[in-house]
Design a protein around this motif. Structure first.
Motif, PDB file in Angstrom:
ATOM      1  N   THR A 154       0.842  -1.204   0.000  1.00  0.00           N
ATOM      2  CA  THR A 154       0.000   0.000   0.000  1.00  0.00           C
ATOM      3  C   THR A 154       0.878   1.255   0.000  1.00  0.00           C
ATOM      4  O   THR A 154       0.606   2.216  -0.729  1.00  0.00           O
ATOM      5  N   ASP A 155       1.955   1.218   0.826  1.00  0.00           N
ATOM      6  CA  ASP A 155       2.881   2.353   0.871  1.00  0.00           C
ATOM      7  C   ASP A 155       3.490   2.606  -0.497  1.00  0.00           C
ATOM      8  O   ASP A 155       3.670   3.750  -0.913  1.00  0.00           O
ATOM      9  N   LEU A 156       3.795   1.485  -1.165  1.00  0.00           N
ATOM     10  CA  LEU A 156       4.408   1.591  -2.487  1.00  0.00           C
ATOM     11  C   LEU A 156       3.481   2.322  -3.456  1.00  0.00           C
ATOM     12  O   LEU A 156       3.901   3.217  -4.194  1.00  0.00           O
ATOM     13  N   VAL A 157       2.216   1.931  -3.398  1.00  0.00           N
ATOM     14  CA  VAL A 157       1.258   2.561  -4.310  1.00  0.00           C
ATOM     15  C   VAL A 157       1.167   4.054  -4.038  1.00  0.00           C
ATOM     16  O   VAL A 157       1.064   4.864  -4.957  1.00  0.00           O
ATOM     17  N   ASN A 158       1.237   4.429  -2.743  1.00  0.00           N
ATOM     18  CA  ASN A 158       1.084   5.837  -2.395  1.00  0.00           C
ATOM     19  C   ASN A 158       2.409   6.585  -2.326  1.00  0.00           C
ATOM     20  O   ASN A 158       2.427   7.758  -1.970  1.00  0.00           O
ATOM     21  N   SER A 159       3.515   5.889  -2.591  1.00  0.00           N
ATOM     22  CA  SER A 159       4.807   6.518  -2.299  1.00  0.00           C
ATOM     23  C   SER A 159       5.041   7.697  -3.244  1.00  0.00           C
ATOM     24  O   SER A 159       4.705   7.657  -4.430  1.00  0.00           O
ATOM     25  N   GLN A 160       5.622   8.740  -2.672  1.00  0.00           N
ATOM     26  CA  GLN A 160       5.778   9.997  -3.415  1.00  0.00           C
ATOM     27  C   GLN A 160       7.118  10.081  -4.136  1.00  0.00           C
ATOM     28  O   GLN A 160       7.329  10.984  -4.945  1.00  0.00           O
ATOM     29  N   ASP A 161       8.055   9.146  -3.822  1.00  0.00           N
ATOM     30  CA  ASP A 161       9.381   9.304  -4.417  1.00  0.00           C
ATOM     31  C   ASP A 161       9.565   8.511  -5.715  1.00  0.00           C
ATOM     32  O   ASP A 161      10.670   8.199  -6.103  1.00  0.00           O
ATOM     33  N   ALA A 213      -4.147 -15.205  -3.375  1.00  0.00           N
ATOM     34  CA  ALA A 213      -4.015 -14.034  -2.503  1.00  0.00           C
ATOM     35  C   ALA A 213      -2.797 -13.219  -2.915  1.00  0.00           C
ATOM     36  O   ALA A 213      -2.870 -11.989  -3.062  1.00  0.00           O
ATOM     37  N   GLY A 214      -1.654 -13.906  -3.115  1.00  0.00           N
ATOM     38  CA  GLY A 214      -0.443 -13.223  -3.543  1.00  0.00           C
ATOM     39  C   GLY A 214      -0.637 -12.566  -4.891  1.00  0.00           C
ATOM     40  O   GLY A 214      -0.266 -11.399  -5.098  1.00  0.00           O
ATOM     41  N   ALA A 215      -1.245 -13.308  -5.794  1.00  0.00           N
ATOM     42  CA  ALA A 215      -1.451 -12.778  -7.138  1.00  0.00           C
ATOM     43  C   ALA A 215      -2.329 -11.533  -7.093  1.00  0.00           C
ATOM     44  O   ALA A 215      -2.086 -10.565  -7.809  1.00  0.00           O
ATOM     45  N   TRP A 216      -3.338 -11.570  -6.207  1.00  0.00           N
ATOM     46  CA  TRP A 216      -4.225 -10.411  -6.115  1.00  0.00           C
ATOM     47  C   TRP A 216      -3.495  -9.196  -5.554  1.00  0.00           C
ATOM     48  O   TRP A 216      -3.689  -8.081  -6.019  1.00  0.00           O
ATOM     49  N   VAL A 217      -2.612  -9.419  -4.570  1.00  0.00           N
ATOM     50  CA  VAL A 217      -1.865  -8.298  -4.000  1.00  0.00           C
ATOM     51  C   VAL A 217      -0.981  -7.675  -5.079  1.00  0.00           C
ATOM     52  O   VAL A 217      -0.895  -6.446  -5.207  1.00  0.00           O
ATOM     53  N   VAL A 218      -0.335  -8.498  -5.898  1.00  0.00           N
ATOM     54  CA  VAL A 218       0.477  -7.991  -7.006  1.00  0.00           C
ATOM     55  C   VAL A 218      -0.407  -7.200  -7.970  1.00  0.00           C
ATOM     56  O   VAL A 218      -0.088  -6.076  -8.370  1.00  0.00           O
ATOM     57  N   GLU A 219      -1.560  -7.780  -8.278  1.00  0.00           N
ATOM     58  CA  GLU A 219      -2.461  -7.173  -9.244  1.00  0.00           C
ATOM     59  C   GLU A 219      -2.978  -5.818  -8.754  1.00  0.00           C
ATOM     60  O   GLU A 219      -2.984  -4.840  -9.505  1.00  0.00           O
ATOM     61  N   ARG A 220      -3.392  -5.765  -7.486  1.00  0.00           N
ATOM     62  CA  ARG A 220      -3.945  -4.503  -6.989  1.00  0.00           C
ATOM     63  C   ARG A 220      -2.867  -3.432  -6.896  1.00  0.00           C
ATOM     64  O   ARG A 220      -3.132  -2.244  -7.091  1.00  0.00           O
ATOM     65  N   THR A 221      -1.611  -3.866  -6.589  1.00  0.00           N
ATOM     66  CA  THR A 221      -0.521  -2.905  -6.541  1.00  0.00           C
ATOM     67  C   THR A 221      -0.277  -2.331  -7.941  1.00  0.00           C
ATOM     68  O   THR A 221      -0.144  -1.106  -8.115  1.00  0.00           O
ATOM     69  N   ASN A 276      -2.357  -2.198 -10.391  1.00  0.00           N
ATOM     70  CA  ASN A 276      -3.481  -1.342 -10.764  1.00  0.00           C
ATOM     71  C   ASN A 276      -3.401   0.018 -10.091  1.00  0.00           C
ATOM     72  O   ASN A 276      -3.672   1.031 -10.712  1.00  0.00           O
ATOM     73  N   GLY A 277      -3.036  -0.002  -8.801  1.00  0.00           N
ATOM     74  CA  GLY A 277      -2.936   1.249  -8.050  1.00  0.00           C
ATOM     75  C   GLY A 277      -1.918   2.182  -8.682  1.00  0.00           C
ATOM     76  O   GLY A 277      -2.133   3.391  -8.813  1.00  0.00           O
ATOM     77  N   LEU A 278      -0.757   1.619  -9.084  1.00  0.00           N
ATOM     78  CA  LEU A 278       0.295   2.430  -9.693  1.00  0.00           C
ATOM     79  C   LEU A 278      -0.132   2.920 -11.069  1.00  0.00           C
ATOM     80  O   LEU A 278       0.136   4.047 -11.448  1.00  0.00           O
ATOM     81  N   ARG A 279      -0.835   2.047 -11.799  1.00  0.00           N
ATOM     82  CA  ARG A 279      -1.323   2.452 -13.127  1.00  0.00           C
ATOM     83  C   ARG A 279      -2.298   3.609 -13.005  1.00  0.00           C
ATOM     84  O   ARG A 279      -2.275   4.538 -13.809  1.00  0.00           O
ATOM     85  N   GLY A 333      -0.831   6.832 -13.003  1.00  0.00           N
ATOM     86  CA  GLY A 333      -0.253   7.256 -14.276  1.00  0.00           C
ATOM     87  C   GLY A 333       1.123   6.684 -14.579  1.00  0.00           C
ATOM     88  O   GLY A 333       1.794   7.129 -15.497  1.00  0.00           O
ATOM     89  N   PHE A 334       1.566   5.678 -13.815  1.00  0.00           N
ATOM     90  CA  PHE A 334       2.872   5.090 -14.095  1.00  0.00           C
ATOM     91  C   PHE A 334       2.755   3.970 -15.118  1.00  0.00           C
ATOM     92  O   PHE A 334       1.710   3.340 -15.253  1.00  0.00           O
ATOM     93  N   GLN A 335       3.850   3.713 -15.784  1.00  0.00           N
ATOM     94  CA  GLN A 335       3.961   2.541 -16.654  1.00  0.00           C
ATOM     95  C   GLN A 335       4.326   1.368 -15.763  1.00  0.00           C
ATOM     96  O   GLN A 335       5.344   1.400 -15.085  1.00  0.00           O
ATOM     97  N   VAL A 336       3.515   0.333 -15.735  1.00  0.00           N
ATOM     98  CA  VAL A 336       3.797  -0.788 -14.845  1.00  0.00           C
ATOM     99  C   VAL A 336       3.885  -2.076 -15.648  1.00  0.00           C
ATOM    100  O   VAL A 336       3.090  -2.319 -16.556  1.00  0.00           O
ATOM    101  N   GLU A 337       4.852  -2.876 -15.282  1.00  0.00           N
ATOM    102  CA  GLU A 337       5.010  -4.149 -15.972  1.00  0.00           C
ATOM    103  C   GLU A 337       5.177  -5.234 -14.911  1.00  0.00           C
ATOM    104  O   GLU A 337       5.902  -5.040 -13.936  1.00  0.00           O
ATOM    105  N   VAL A 338       4.465  -6.345 -15.059  1.00  0.00           N
ATOM    106  CA  VAL A 338       4.648  -7.478 -14.147  1.00  0.00           C
ATOM    107  C   VAL A 338       5.522  -8.481 -14.886  1.00  0.00           C
ATOM    108  O   VAL A 338       5.130  -9.023 -15.913  1.00  0.00           O
ATOM    109  N   ALA A 339       6.724  -8.701 -14.350  1.00  0.00           N
ATOM    110  CA  ALA A 339       7.693  -9.530 -15.071  1.00  0.00           C
ATOM    111  C   ALA A 339       8.014 -10.791 -14.283  1.00  0.00           C
ATOM    112  O   ALA A 339       7.736 -10.888 -13.083  1.00  0.00           O
TER     113      ALA A 339
END
Lengths: 389, 256
Positions: free
Chosen positions: A47-54, A74-82, A84-87, A90-96
């Protein structure tokens, strides 16, 4: 096919998270086990990551799963929501680093849909008014339904009187046994104890005026006019009214009532009438018995505490109460019986499809029956005062 | 495939003088779908209940994921319970809770996940079980039988179990609903790597998704693929797969 550790022991595993920032990309490296037991510990970090300002807007975010040993929904959903939150920011996000079964799992989870947030109901004064309104409308509807059920029962009773052969004698006798005969011990015991209590309290107060002997008057009048019938009605409401609801309600849940209708039998005639009739016949008798037991209890107490001998008690009682007092109590019994049985059967037939509603309706039946009994008793009191009995 | 998820050895179950299982051995391998069939009263559901620990075996050992249920302490047993999900016949949903709250129950008691994430996870499971999001806030009483089963499945999947036990998952569903439930179980097995043990009467389910079938006859089980079982000499098994319904289900499966 899924890469999940074979012997999962949650104590040994945890979800790892490292963050590597470069000029134009940010790598979030996940490691260890990202499963139901372990994600709770990393939830805040994500959650902090999604909201992080740096995170700089020029940065490309990569969620790297290549070091993850175990992943579940559960793990997959946490990755997915993170992601989505970053997207959403407005960030470019890639799950690799997810291949084969893991990629499939992430895709499956990504395809699931979250419910839309339900607007919360009104709070505060508005909510109070809303609930009050709903409650009032519901109360009106309940009263109307009960009234229409009363009509239905009266029609069925009339039909039975015209065709007495249709009355189910076996069922009636069985109900009389259940609600009457088997209630004798508990009604008797409680009435006896009430008699003891009234006599004891009355004697204590009246002794101050040296009028102990009037304890007998107090006992006789209160038991015969009010206590005997009220106690009996309340016990019967709790014992038999609830049983009616539970029995009929269970039959409703099992679709037995529906089966009756399809066969062409009238549930009111088969289930309701014998119960109402049994209770109307039995409650006056139970009341006579309760009156006797209460007077007996009072007499025992009076003899023990006031040194009144039985002959004195009886002659005092004879002076204190008339046959009228007895009838004032007894006349109420069939009315109360009718109300208790009507409410019990009515709530039973209102049971919905699930077992839970049997319990709910049973509680309602008892509360409503006792409420109506006491309200009717008050009306009777007013009525008897007006006609001067 | 060779790794064993459940191993039952010498199981005996008695109700009074009525012996239901005697010296019963059964192995379930990881990531397989095993169908459990048998005539009425042969103890299919009893066997399932015994494996999940609702009933104590009168004799014999049951190992699930390498742990013995009878000898393990309370903590191992609790840990084991987290690793399987059970779908009962009619869903067995808690009627005083909404569907989503039902799914959240195992998560609430077994993990420290925050309420917000828990709700999201419950919605994920609801969706995995093939229910629309608007079914979430409803109470079980408001759902159809098929939807209740799916909701029960979502609750069974709540903790991402390794093993899924299903008690007659397609009973009472219409053929289309039953077929889609079958394919749902197949999909979940593929994407979540589940081991599935299902009690069933549905021949189509057996042909559609079961890798192997265990037949309860003479108080024991005969296990094999359907092709192997068809060649069994036992009269009940012959009748089961060779009877009119069995043949039809087989032919229907061959055509697809």
């Amino acid at each position: 096919m899924i890469s999940r550790v074979s012997s999962r022991s949650p104590e040994l595993l945890e979800a790892g998270l490292t963050r590597r920032s470069e000029a134009n990309w940010l790598a979030i490296e996940l490691s260890g086990a990202w499963i139901t037991e372990t994600v709770a510990a990393r939830e805040q970090d994500m959650t902090d990551l999604v909201n992080s300002q740096d995170i700089r807007s020029s940065q490309h975010v990569v969620l790297d799963l290549s070091d993850v040993e175990a992943l579940d929904t559960a793990g997959a959903w946490v990755v997915e929501r993170t992601a989505n939150g970053l997207r959403d920011r407005g960030f470019q996000v890639e799950v690799a680093g997810a291949e084969g079964a893991r990629k499939e799992l992430l895709d499956v989870v990504a395809k699931t849909s979250q419910p839309e947030a339900v607007p919360p109901g009104m709070r505060g004064l508005g909510g109070l008014v809303e609930r009050l309104g709903r409650g009032t409308v519901e109360l009106g509807r309940d009263a109307r339904d009960l009234l229409s059920f009363l009509g239905l029962c009266i029609v069925a009773t009339g039909r039975s009187l015209l065709h007495p052969k249709r009355l189910r004698i076996v069922s009636l006798v069985n109900q009389i046994d259940q609600v009457g005969f088997r209630a004798l011990p508990i009604v008797g015991l409680l009435a006896f104890l009430i008699g003891v209590v009234v006599s004891y309290q009355g004697a204590g107060q009246l002794a101050r005026f040296g009028a102990q002997i009037f304890t007998v008057n107090l006992l006789g009048v209160s038991v015969l006019r009010e206590m005997g019938i009220l106690i009996t009605a309340i016990i019967v409401a709790g014992r038999s009214g609830s049983a009616f609801t539970a029995q009929i309600g269970t039959m409703k849940v099992n679709q037995e009532v529906d089966a009756m209708r399809t066969i062409g039998l009238d549930p009111v005639e088969i289930l309701v009438l014998p119960r109402i009739l049994a209770l109307v016949l039995v409650l006056p008798l139970l009341t006579v018995y309760a009156n006797f037991m209460a007077l007996l209890g009072g007499a025992v107490m009076a003899m023990a505490q006031l040194d009144i001998d039985p002959n004195q008690f009886i002659s005092q009682l004879h002076d204190a109460v008339s046959v009228g007092s007895f009838w004032v109590g007894i006349i109420k019994a069939p009315v109360f019986a009718f109300v208790i049985a009507l409410v019990g059967c009515f709530e039973g037939l209102r049971v919905g499809g699930d077992a839970e509603s049997v319990g709910r309706q049973t509680t309602r039946a008892v509360v409503e029956a006792i409420f109506l009994v006491i309200v009717l008793d008050a009306f009777f009191s007013i009525f008897f005062t007006l006609i001067g009995v | 495939m060779s790794e064993t998820a459940i191993s039952v050895r010498g199981l005996e179950t008695r109700f009074g003088t009525n012996v239901v299982h005697e010296n019963l051995d059964l192995d379930v391998y990881r990531e397989e779908v095993l169908g459990l069939v048998g005539g009425s009263g042969t103890g299919k559901s009893v066997l399932l209940n015994t494996i999940v620990g609702l009933r104590q075996p009168d004799a014999g050992h049951i190992e699930v994921l390498g742990q013995d249920m009878a000898t393990g302490d309370a903590k191992t047993r609790a840990a084991l319970r987290r690793r399987w999900g059970v779908l009962f016949q009619d869903g067995a949903l808690f009627s005083s809770l909404t569907v989503l709250q039902n799914i959240e129950v195992p998560l609430r008691f077994h993990t420290k996940i925050s309420p917000a994430l828990r709700q999201e996870l419950a919605a994920v499971k609801l969706s995995l079980a093939g229910l629309p999001p608007d079914a979430g806030p409803k109470y079980p009483g408001e759902l159809s039988g098929g939807m209740r089963k799916r909701a029960g499945l979502a609750r069974a999947l709540a903790l991402d179990p390794d093993i899924l036990f299903l008690d007659e998952p397609t009973a009472g569903l219409d053929p289309i609903g039953a077929a889609s439930f079958d394919s749902l179980i197949g999909d979940l097995r593929a994407s979540l790597g589940l081991t599935v043990v299902m009690v069933t009467h549905d021949l189509d389910s057996l042909y559609a998704i079961c890798d192997r079938v265990a037949v309860l006859v003479d108080r024991r089980v005969k296990v094999g693929t359907i092709e192997e079982l068809v060649r069994e000499p036992d009269p009940w098994i012959r009748e089961y797969f060779g009877g009119p319904r069995g043949r039809q289900a087989g032919q229907a499966h061959d055509r697809t």
